[in-house]
Design a protein around this motif. Structure first.
Motif, PDB file in Angstrom:
ATOM      1  N   ASN A 159      -9.527  -3.870  -3.061  1.00  0.00           N
ATOM      2  CA  ASN A 159      -8.766  -3.709  -4.447  1.00  0.00           C
ATOM      3  C   ASN A 159      -8.769  -5.267  -4.914  1.00  0.00           C
ATOM      4  O   ASN A 159      -7.659  -5.996  -4.811  1.00  0.00           O
ATOM      5  CB  ASN A 159      -7.526  -3.367  -4.412  1.00  0.00           C
ATOM      6  N   GLU A 162      -6.838 -10.177  -5.981  1.00  0.00           N
ATOM      7  CA  GLU A 162      -6.288  -9.059  -5.644  1.00  0.00           C
ATOM      8  C   GLU A 162      -5.442  -8.412  -6.968  1.00  0.00           C
ATOM      9  O   GLU A 162      -4.661  -8.969  -7.365  1.00  0.00           O
ATOM     10  CB  GLU A 162      -5.336  -9.088  -4.331  1.00  0.00           C
ATOM     11  N   ARG A 192      -2.931  -4.888  -7.317  1.00  0.00           N
ATOM     12  CA  ARG A 192      -1.979  -4.197  -6.681  1.00  0.00           C
ATOM     13  C   ARG A 192      -1.733  -2.953  -7.359  1.00  0.00           C
ATOM     14  O   ARG A 192      -1.375  -2.942  -8.431  1.00  0.00           O
ATOM     15  CB  ARG A 192      -0.553  -4.684  -6.271  1.00  0.00           C
ATOM     16  N   LYS A 193      -2.113  -1.900  -6.731  1.00  0.00           N
ATOM     17  CA  LYS A 193      -1.967  -0.612  -7.651  1.00  0.00           C
ATOM     18  C   LYS A 193      -0.571   0.115  -7.087  1.00  0.00           C
ATOM     19  O   LYS A 193      -0.730   1.200  -6.521  1.00  0.00           O
ATOM     20  CB  LYS A 193      -3.025   0.158  -7.361  1.00  0.00           C
ATOM     21  N   THR A 194       0.590  -0.326  -7.338  1.00  0.00           N
ATOM     22  CA  THR A 194       1.907   0.157  -6.786  1.00  0.00           C
ATOM     23  C   THR A 194       2.573   0.503  -8.095  1.00  0.00           C
ATOM     24  O   THR A 194       3.575   1.503  -7.769  1.00  0.00           O
ATOM     25  CB  THR A 194       2.603  -0.902  -5.937  1.00  0.00           C
ATOM     26  N   ALA A 195       2.537   0.281  -9.226  1.00  0.00           N
ATOM     27  CA  ALA A 195       3.196   0.544 -10.411  1.00  0.00           C
ATOM     28  C   ALA A 195       2.986   2.158 -10.946  1.00  0.00           C
ATOM     29  O   ALA A 195       1.751   2.510 -10.904  1.00  0.00           O
ATOM     30  CB  ALA A 195       3.049  -0.431 -11.586  1.00  0.00           C
ATOM     31  N   SER A 196       3.945   2.510 -11.189  1.00  0.00           N
ATOM     32  CA  SER A 196       3.714   4.130 -11.795  1.00  0.00           C
ATOM     33  C   SER A 196       4.525   4.440 -13.030  1.00  0.00           C
ATOM     34  O   SER A 196       5.503   3.850 -13.004  1.00  0.00           O
ATOM     35  CB  SER A 196       3.826   5.176 -10.617  1.00  0.00           C
TER      36      SER A 196
END
Length: 257
Positions: free
Chosen positions: A178, A205, A207-211
């Protein structure tokens, strides 16, 4: 005082081994074996480099639209990995206190940064040395094959540095996932040959943590306007007088103290 003469042996006692060339004084059979071993050493070295090149690079997840199978591919297969740099860091949050003091209350990992140095010499990474030499002799519409490979390499760099795709930095020991390509630079020097292109690719990098969440409302555009009728206007002085007369202290029959 003069140095003493050291006599040299007429025949060198050099064993015939892989990578050892033939020397003066060895037999014809030893000469043939040594020449063959030198060629074999070159082939082994080329194969080792090619095998190691498959374990380094910038890769991307792929999906076959026909079979649905997923895999990974090297997005810059026209270059060999010359070096890799990786940086990992954490940020500590501080709050000021009295008398110039401070307190630390949190520690958050920062996105990692990676830099990969690639060398594009006109040959596809992973191909054999003989195939690379043959391709350099082939011409397509007046453009040599190695020049076409370098052009494709630069075009690929321009394309991937502008997209928002996620890539993986692959090394034999660990894979860093990522990351997005945020920049690159390339150079050529006369010491390494003007046809050898060296490019440095920078990745960061993601980060794919937010929704994102949405609230279900009956009318997201807003509530409807409700008409409550007309309002009669009155004189401001008369409205003030009526409001004061309704107070308990001004009511009829009330005692004022």
């Amino acid at each position: 005082m003069a140095f003493e003469n050291v006599t040299m042996p007429s025949i060198w006692d050099i064993p015939v081994a892989v990578g050892v060339p033939a020397l003066l004084g060895q037999s014809i059979g030893a000469d043939v074996d040594a020449s063959a071993s030198t060629a074999l050493a070159g082939v082994v070295q080329s194969w080792t480099i090619n095998q190691a090149a498959k374990k380094w690079g910038i890769y991307q997840n792929t999906r076959d639209p026909l079979t649905g199978q997923t895999g990974t591919e090297n997005v810059l297969s026209a270059a060999h990995v010359h070096g890799v740099e990786y940086e990992s860091s954490y940020a500590v949050s501080d709050a000021p206190l009295e008398d110039g003091g401070f307190t630390s209350y949190n520690k958050v990992k920062a996105p990692y940064n990676a830099r990969i140095l690639l060398v594009c010499d006109g040959s596809e990474a992973g191909e054999s040395l003989i195939l690379s030499q043959i391709k350099t002799l082939i011409s397509q519409n007046g453009v040599t094959a190695d020049l076409s490979v370098r052009q494709d390499f630069l075009n690929t760099l321009d394309r991937i540095v502008a997209d928002t795709n996620l890539y993986h930095v692959v090394t034999p020991e660990r894979t860093y996932i990522n990351a997005n390509i945020v920049g690159y630079r390339w150079r050529r020097t006369s010491e390494n040959g003007v046809t050898m292109l060296m490019a440095e690719v920078a990745l960061q990098e993601v980060r794919k943590t937010a929704s994102s969440t949405f609230t279900k409302t009956a009318k997201p555009q807003g509530a409807c306007v409700i008409q409550l009728g007309t309002v009669q206007t009155t004189d401001a002085s008369q409205a003030v007088t009526d409001s004061v007369s309704k107070l308990p202290m001004f009511a009829t029959g009330a005692a004022v103290t």
